[in-house]
Design an enzyme around this catalytic site. Structure first.
Site, PDB file in Angstrom:
ATOM      1  N   ASP A   1      -6.716   1.178   0.919  1.00 52.81           N
ATOM      2  CA  ASP A   1      -6.779   1.294   2.378  1.00 52.81           C
ATOM      3  C   ASP A   1      -8.176   0.855   2.809  1.00 52.81           C
ATOM      4  O   ASP A   1      -8.953   0.339   2.003  1.00 52.81           O
ATOM      5  CB  ASP A   1      -6.461   2.735   2.824  1.00 52.81           C
ATOM      6  CG  ASP A   1      -7.587   3.695   2.445  1.00 52.81           C
ATOM      7  OD1 ASP A   1      -8.476   3.308   1.653  1.00 52.81           O
ATOM      8  OD2 ASP A   1      -7.588   4.823   2.942  1.00 52.81           O
TER       9      ASP A   1
ATOM     10  N   LYS B   1       0.840  -1.200   0.000  1.00 46.89           N
ATOM     11  CA  LYS B   1       0.000   0.000   0.000  1.00 46.89           C
ATOM     12  C   LYS B   1       0.876   1.251   0.000  1.00 46.89           C
ATOM     13  O   LYS B   1       0.635   2.189  -0.762  1.00 46.89           O
ATOM     14  CB  LYS B   1      -0.922   0.005   1.225  1.00 46.89           C
ATOM     15  CG  LYS B   1      -2.031   1.030   1.107  1.00 46.89           C
ATOM     16  CD  LYS B   1      -2.755   1.238   2.405  1.00 46.89           C
ATOM     17  CE  LYS B   1      -1.973   2.200   3.273  1.00 46.89           C
ATOM     18  NZ  LYS B   1      -2.577   2.492   4.550  1.00 46.89           N
TER      19      LYS B   1
END
Ligand code: SF4
Length: 258
Positions: A186, A168
């Site tokens: 997320d 991420k």
């Protein structure tokens, strides 16, 4: 004698009729046979979005907010990387509060090393897991200097080798610092991808790959921010604001409130 003959005839008749009669089913089996068949199970999978619908949704996001910005404050790719590493399990606002002062004195890996772990810890002590994060900030700064000439590398696999940085983090840095068409998933993007039916998936990676597949390239530079902002301010986890949602007619969530 007549009695005996009558008895024998009766015996024969009863034997014959028992052959002709079908054996009785056990009660349970019979009941199951006569019970109506259960209705065929309905699929819970939402109808996939058409290409035209996806285009329409992102056109609306673009019209409403042509240049969406991330909310993590940073000065360059290095400070963006540090901010993203610090943001794990913390709010952007909380991270910004700590990094404003930190980045004023250390906006390069060299300056961060000169500052040292203890001082970094002091600057970020309002951020959750700060001890471990301070360690990672120092370790990733050392690695950037030792292996990447003090610069943030430009590939996902290289960024993923840095302490505290995962997929991420790499996707956020590649997108925001280098303009790559990556999709960082997320908690907000994960929820929106699943609820809307745009890219259902059990893991962030599944949702990431699903979104990359359906979102046209012309929207990919900003798609990550549009979806984050949509999840953060409209498609809220507990009480989604479906009545003001830009895409409520397209959303596949059976529990939407419009
Ligand atoms: S309609 Fe409701 S559930 Fe669907 S995307 Fe909009 S806010 Fe989220």
């Amino acid at each position: 004698m007549a009695k005996i003959i009558r008895a024998q005839r009766a015996k024969k008749t009863s034997a014959k009729s028992s052959v002709k009669t079908a054996p009785k089913q056990p009660a349970k089996k019979a009941a199951a046979k006569s019970a109506p068949k259960p209705a065929a199970r309905k699929s819970t999978k939402p109808k996939p979005w058409t290409a035209a619908e996806v285009h329409e949704a992102f056109s609306r996001f673009r019209n409403a907010n042509p240049e969406p910005k991330g909310e993590l404050e940073h000065l360059n790719p290095y400070t963006l990387l540090v901010a993203v590493v610090l943001s794990a399990q913390a709010t952007d606002a909380g991270v910004n509060k700590a990094t404003r002062a930190l980045f004023a004195v250390a906006d390069t890996p060299q300056k961060m090393l000169a500052l040292g772990e203890e001082k970094v810890r002091d600057y970020i002590k309002t951020v959750g897991l700060y001890r471990n994060k301070a360690k990672n900030v120092i370790a990733l700064s050392e690695k950037l200097i030792a292996e990447f000439g003090g610069e943030v590398p430009r590939t996902r696999s290289q960024i993923e080798t840095l302490p505290g940085a995962g997929r991420k983090t790499a996707n956020v840095v590649l997108n925001m610092a280098f303009g790559e068409h990556t999709m960082a998933v997320d908690t907000h993007v994960f929820r929106v991808g699943n609820r809307t039916g745009l890219a259902p998936g059990n893991t962030p990676l599944e949702v990431e790959l699903g979104l990359e597949k359906v979102i046209p390239s012309e929207f990919m530079l900003h798609a990550h921010h549009w979806l984050i902002l949509h999840g953060r301010y409209t498609c809220l986890a507990r009480k989604p604001r479906c009545e003001v949602c830009l895409i409520n007619d397209l959303c596949r969530w059976p529990e939407k409130t419009v």
